[in-house]
Design an enzyme around this catalytic site. Structure first.
Site, PDB file in Angstrom:
ATOM      1  N   TYR A 111       3.743   2.969  -2.601  1.00 42.46           N
ATOM      2  CA  TYR A 111       2.991   1.742  -2.368  1.00 42.46           C
ATOM      3  C   TYR A 111       2.088   1.523  -3.570  1.00 42.46           C
ATOM      4  O   TYR A 111       1.740   2.452  -4.304  1.00 42.46           O
ATOM      5  CB  TYR A 111       2.204   1.742  -1.060  1.00 42.46           C
ATOM      6  CG  TYR A 111       1.138   2.791  -0.871  1.00 42.46           C
ATOM      7  CD1 TYR A 111       0.193   3.091  -1.841  1.00 42.46           C
ATOM      8  CD2 TYR A 111       1.034   3.463   0.344  1.00 42.46           C
ATOM      9  CE1 TYR A 111      -0.805   4.034  -1.627  1.00 42.46           C
ATOM     10  CE2 TYR A 111       0.046   4.406   0.566  1.00 42.46           C
ATOM     11  CZ  TYR A 111      -0.870   4.685  -0.428  1.00 42.46           C
ATOM     12  OH  TYR A 111      -1.845   5.623  -0.213  1.00 42.46           O
ATOM     13  N   THR A 112       1.696   0.261  -3.783  1.00 39.13           N
ATOM     14  CA  THR A 112       0.931  -0.076  -4.985  1.00 39.13           C
ATOM     15  C   THR A 112      -0.566   0.169  -4.830  1.00 39.13           C
ATOM     16  O   THR A 112      -1.270   0.337  -5.827  1.00 39.13           O
ATOM     17  CB  THR A 112       1.130  -1.554  -5.352  1.00 39.13           C
ATOM     18  OG1 THR A 112       0.643  -2.378  -4.279  1.00 39.13           O
ATOM     19  CG2 THR A 112       2.600  -1.851  -5.614  1.00 39.13           C
ATOM     20  N   GLU A 174       8.348   0.162  -5.873  1.00 39.69           N
ATOM     21  CA  GLU A 174       6.950  -0.029  -5.467  1.00 39.69           C
ATOM     22  C   GLU A 174       6.888  -1.101  -4.389  1.00 39.69           C
ATOM     23  O   GLU A 174       7.575  -2.128  -4.477  1.00 39.69           O
ATOM     24  CB  GLU A 174       6.085  -0.452  -6.654  1.00 39.69           C
ATOM     25  CG  GLU A 174       5.815   0.646  -7.672  1.00 39.69           C
ATOM     26  CD  GLU A 174       4.642   1.552  -7.281  1.00 39.69           C
ATOM     27  OE1 GLU A 174       4.064   1.332  -6.185  1.00 39.69           O
ATOM     28  OE2 GLU A 174       4.323   2.458  -8.060  1.00 39.69           O
ATOM     29  N   HIS A 222       6.844   9.254  -2.773  1.00 42.37           N
ATOM     30  CA  HIS A 222       6.106   9.772  -3.928  1.00 42.37           C
ATOM     31  C   HIS A 222       5.325  11.027  -3.522  1.00 42.37           C
ATOM     32  O   HIS A 222       5.216  11.983  -4.284  1.00 42.37           O
ATOM     33  CB  HIS A 222       5.151   8.684  -4.450  1.00 42.37           C
ATOM     34  CG  HIS A 222       4.640   8.951  -5.833  1.00 42.37           C
ATOM     35  ND1 HIS A 222       3.653   8.191  -6.421  1.00 42.37           N
ATOM     36  CD2 HIS A 222       4.967   9.899  -6.747  1.00 42.37           C
ATOM     37  CE1 HIS A 222       3.415   8.649  -7.631  1.00 42.37           C
ATOM     38  NE2 HIS A 222       4.198   9.687  -7.855  1.00 42.37           N
TER      39      HIS A 222
END
Length: 341
Positions: A111-112, A174, A222
């Site tokens: 996620y950003t 992302e 991630h």
């Protein structure tokens, strides 16, 4: 006297001629062997290869002629890149060799931690990037930021099973999401994902993993590949939904998990919890599943963060970093289902 010498000379000449004649008679003349024609195996005619297609001078090869069971694949999903050595011509008379496969072996989800506009700016203008950005604006667009054949800078220091530096072998996605805030007790409170956005993610992931034959064990968060540094995409990312509805990624078998849970609760799980042998076993199971973790035999910070990352992915109802009986049962069920090869 002259008569005697004549007789001796004549004898010598006769002996010499006789010796040469005998030598000629004894001379070995090798026989020429009779050559028998051996039956030669007929080499099957090589199947004609599909042609390289060309579009405005750019070449493509989009057919796989290799052995898919060996994970070999000759198809290219972009143009063929060739050398142009000065003074020489590169030809493709024997293109392609069947012994090749894709660089893209992993798919990593992030996620950003930023809204849409700032996500675009950071991922295109700074020293961080991803191949794709899934927005949250309610449209049907997905932004591509990096060519799939090139490395994006999304994974950083990372490892999974036998592989490290996963930027080299992965595609990064992302997802626009604001990440988490921290409550008064210090617990992380994560932002939910929009359903329409998850449908985009699922369609994108499905396309990529099908094209590159990326196995379920290599579709990761991630936080899985960098558990001591990262939390994304967090516990609210719907891994089970992707598994159930789209056949994406890993999930455990409930019956197997229950079997391990019953075994753990039938013994005094808490009594052995701080035993170094038990801790070593937990670390070994986490390592066997794929996490990069040292076997310290202690509940150190790295182990706690790795358990937390595991819970984000597979036990999102509780992500406190404590290896309780249910988390341990899930871990064992996953190790059984997805063994190292």
């Amino acid at each position: 006297m002259r008569k005697t010498l004549y007789i001796i000379g004549l004898s010598t000449v006769v002996f010499s001629c006789t010796s040469q004649q005998n030598a000629k008679k004894r001379q070995y003349i090798p026989k020429t062997p009779s050559i028998q024609q051996k039956a030669t195996a007929q080499t099957p005619a090589e199947k004609p290869k599909p042609k390289i297609t060309s579009d405005h001078g750019v070449e493509f090869f989009t057919t796989n002629i290799a052995d898919i069971t060996k994970n070999d694949n000759t198809a290219s999903y972009g143009s063929i890149v060739s050398a142009k050595p000065a003074g020489y011509k590169v030809v493709k008379d024997y293109f392609p060799a069947i012994a090749q496969n894709f660089r893209q072996r992993y798919l990593i989800l992030h996620y950003t931690a930023l809204p849409d506009d700032k996500s675009i700016t950071v991922l295109t203008q700074q020293a961080v990037s991803a191949h794709y950005l899934v927005n949250n604006t309610g449209d049907n667009q997905i932004y591509q930021l990096v060519d799939e054949n090139k490395r994006a800078y999304h994974a950083g220091i990372s490892a999974w099973r036998a592989d490290k530096n996963l930027n080299d072998t992965s595609i990064g996605i992302e997802i626009v999401n604001t990440g988490y805030t921290t409550d008064a007790s210090g617990k992380r409170i994560f932002a939910p994902f929009d359903d329409a956005q998850i449908k985009k993610v699922a369609a994108l992931v499905k396309d990529i993993v099908n094209r590159y034959q990326i196995p379920a064990t290599n579709i990761l968060a991630h936080s899985d590949i960098a558990p001591t540094r990262k939390q994304d995409p967090g516990p609210l990312f719907p891994w089970k939904k992707l598994y159930d509805e789209y056949q994406i990624g890993m999930w455990y078998d409930e019956a197997q998990k229950q079997s391990y849970y019953d075994l753990a609760t039938s013994t005094d799980f808490q009594l052995q919890y701080n035993d170094p042998t038990f801790i070593f076993n937990v670390q070994t199971q986490l390592q066997k599943f794929g996490y990069a973790l040292d076997l310290s035999g202690k509940w150190d910070d790295a182990t706690k963060k790795t358990i937390e990352a595991f819970q984000y992915h597979f036990r999102p109802q509780n992500y406190d970093g404590i290896m309780d009986a249910e988390t341990f049962a899930i871990l064992q069920a996953l190790v059984l289902k997805y063994p190292l090869k």
